[in-house]
Design an enzyme around this catalytic site. Sequence first.
Site, PDB file in Angstrom:
ATOM      1  N   TYR A 153       0.712  -1.035  -0.006  1.00 25.99           N
ATOM      2  CA  TYR A 153       0.206  -0.025   0.052  1.00 25.99           C
ATOM      3  C   TYR A 153       0.760   1.183  -0.192  1.00 25.99           C
ATOM      4  CZ  TYR A 153      -4.377  -2.798   1.342  1.00 25.99           C
ATOM      5  OH  TYR A 153      -5.310  -3.282   1.405  1.00 25.99           O
ATOM      6  N   ASP A 181      -6.796  -1.280  -5.715  1.00 26.31           N
ATOM      7  CA  ASP A 181      -8.653  -1.194  -5.506  1.00 26.31           C
ATOM      8  C   ASP A 181      -8.872  -0.578  -4.456  1.00 26.31           C
ATOM      9  OD1 ASP A 181      -7.592  -3.219  -4.195  1.00 26.31           O
ATOM     10  OD2 ASP A 181      -9.470  -4.495  -4.368  1.00 26.31           O
ATOM     11  N   HIS A 274     -10.933  -7.261  -3.739  1.00 28.34           N
ATOM     12  CA  HIS A 274     -10.666  -7.151  -2.216  1.00 28.34           C
ATOM     13  C   HIS A 274     -11.688  -8.023  -1.337  1.00 28.34           C
ATOM     14  CE1 HIS A 274      -7.546  -4.627  -0.287  1.00 28.34           C
ATOM     15  NE2 HIS A 274      -8.196  -4.879   0.684  1.00 28.34           N
TER      16      HIS A 274
END
Length: 401
Positions: A153, A181, A274
Site C-alpha cells: 500500500y 483497488d 478485495h
Amino acid sequence: MASDHESKQVAKPSIDTLISTHDFEAVASRTLQPKTWAFISSAATDLVTKQRNVTAYADITLRPRTLRDVSHVDLSTSMLGHGLRVPLFCSPAAMAVLVHPAGEKAIGTACKASGIAQCVSTSASYPLRHITAAVRDHPVDTPHDMPVFFQLYVDKNRENTRRLIQDAVEAGAKALFLTVDCPVPGKREADERVQADVAVTSPLSGATAGHDSKGSALGRTMGRFIDPALSWSDIPWIRSCAPGLPLVLKGIQTSEDAVLAMQARVDGIVVSNHGGRSLDTTPAAILILLELRRNCPDLFDRMDVYVDGGISRGTDIFKALCLGAKAVGIGRGTLFAVNYGYEGVVRYIEILRDELETTMKLCGVTSLQELHPGYLNTLAVDHLIPPKPKAPASASINSRL
C-alpha cells in the site's frame, strides 16, 4: 502483542474431522474472538459482492470430457517464473496473529511445505524479514524454493513507502504486489460495530487500530496512511525504488484497466475486488476474469494474470484456470485455516489440491496446459459481461499519465 486467539477458551474439533474449506470457516466463526471474527469475515456495506464472489462460480458449469487416460495428473505451474506444485498462492491477509500466535510465519511455512507461494500483507503481524527467515529455516521433505511476495500500500509519506520497498527487497521478497483497488478503506459495518479489546499495531506499516466517531474497524483505522492520490503516473517511481523487481497490480476490476496495466508493462495483475471488502456491488471476481477473456484475450499472453476472491472449492480453481488465470489466491481462507496453526494451513491447501486433482480427472484433463474455456458453460452469466468499450484510437496509458 498478545494473540486475540489466546484469550478465548472454546474447544475446537479435531483437525482430522475437517474435510472441506467450509468446515474451517464454521469452526473459526465459533471459536475466534468477536473482534477477530468481525475483522476477518466482514465486507463492505450489504455484502453483495462478497456473496456474489462465491455464487458466481456455481453459475458457471463444467463440461467434462470422458474416456481419457487420467491416471496421472500434473498440477504444477509457475508464478512470475517461480515453480509451484499447485496453482495456488496465499493472498495478503492482515494481522494473522489475531488468529494464531505464529500468524504469517505459520502461513508461510505451510506454503513452503505445500509447494505454493505466499504474499505478505503490508499490515502483517511480523516484520517481513522475520517471516522470510521462518520460511527459509523451515525444513521440508520435498525441497521447494518458495517465493515470498510483498503486498504494497502506498503511504502518503512517500519516504515511508520507499523504506517499505527497500526493506522488502532486503528481506528477500521476489515481487511487489501493488494494491490499486483500495485508495480508501471500504465501510465494513460488522468490523465497525465491535471494539478491539487488545492493542493492534502492524510492525510493517506502523499503523495502529483505534476507535472514533465512525466506529472501530481495524481495516479503516489502520488504513489511514494509504495515499488516495496514487495514480498510473506513480508506477515508474515505484519501479525506481526496486529496479528489476517484478511489479504486479492487485485489484484490477475492468478490462479497460487491465489494458492500461499491460500498456504500463507491469509483470502481472491480480483480478480482485478485495474479497468484497472495499466497494460493494462490484462484479464477482470470476466475472471480471471472464470479461478480460472476452474483451482483451491477448493480455494473457503478455503478462501473468491471477485472481482471488470467493474460491472455496477445487472446481472454483479449475474454472478460474480455464478462463486464463495462472494461479488463484486464497485470502480469508488462510486465516480460517491458521486457527489450527501450521497444520491447519497445510490441511486447508491439501483439501483444495485434492479437489482440484479430482475435478481435473473427472473432466478428462491431465495438466494445466490443457485447460481452456471450452471446459466451461458460461451462458448463465454471459449477459453480465460488459462489451468491449469503443475507445478512441489514440487512447493509451500515456493519455492517462
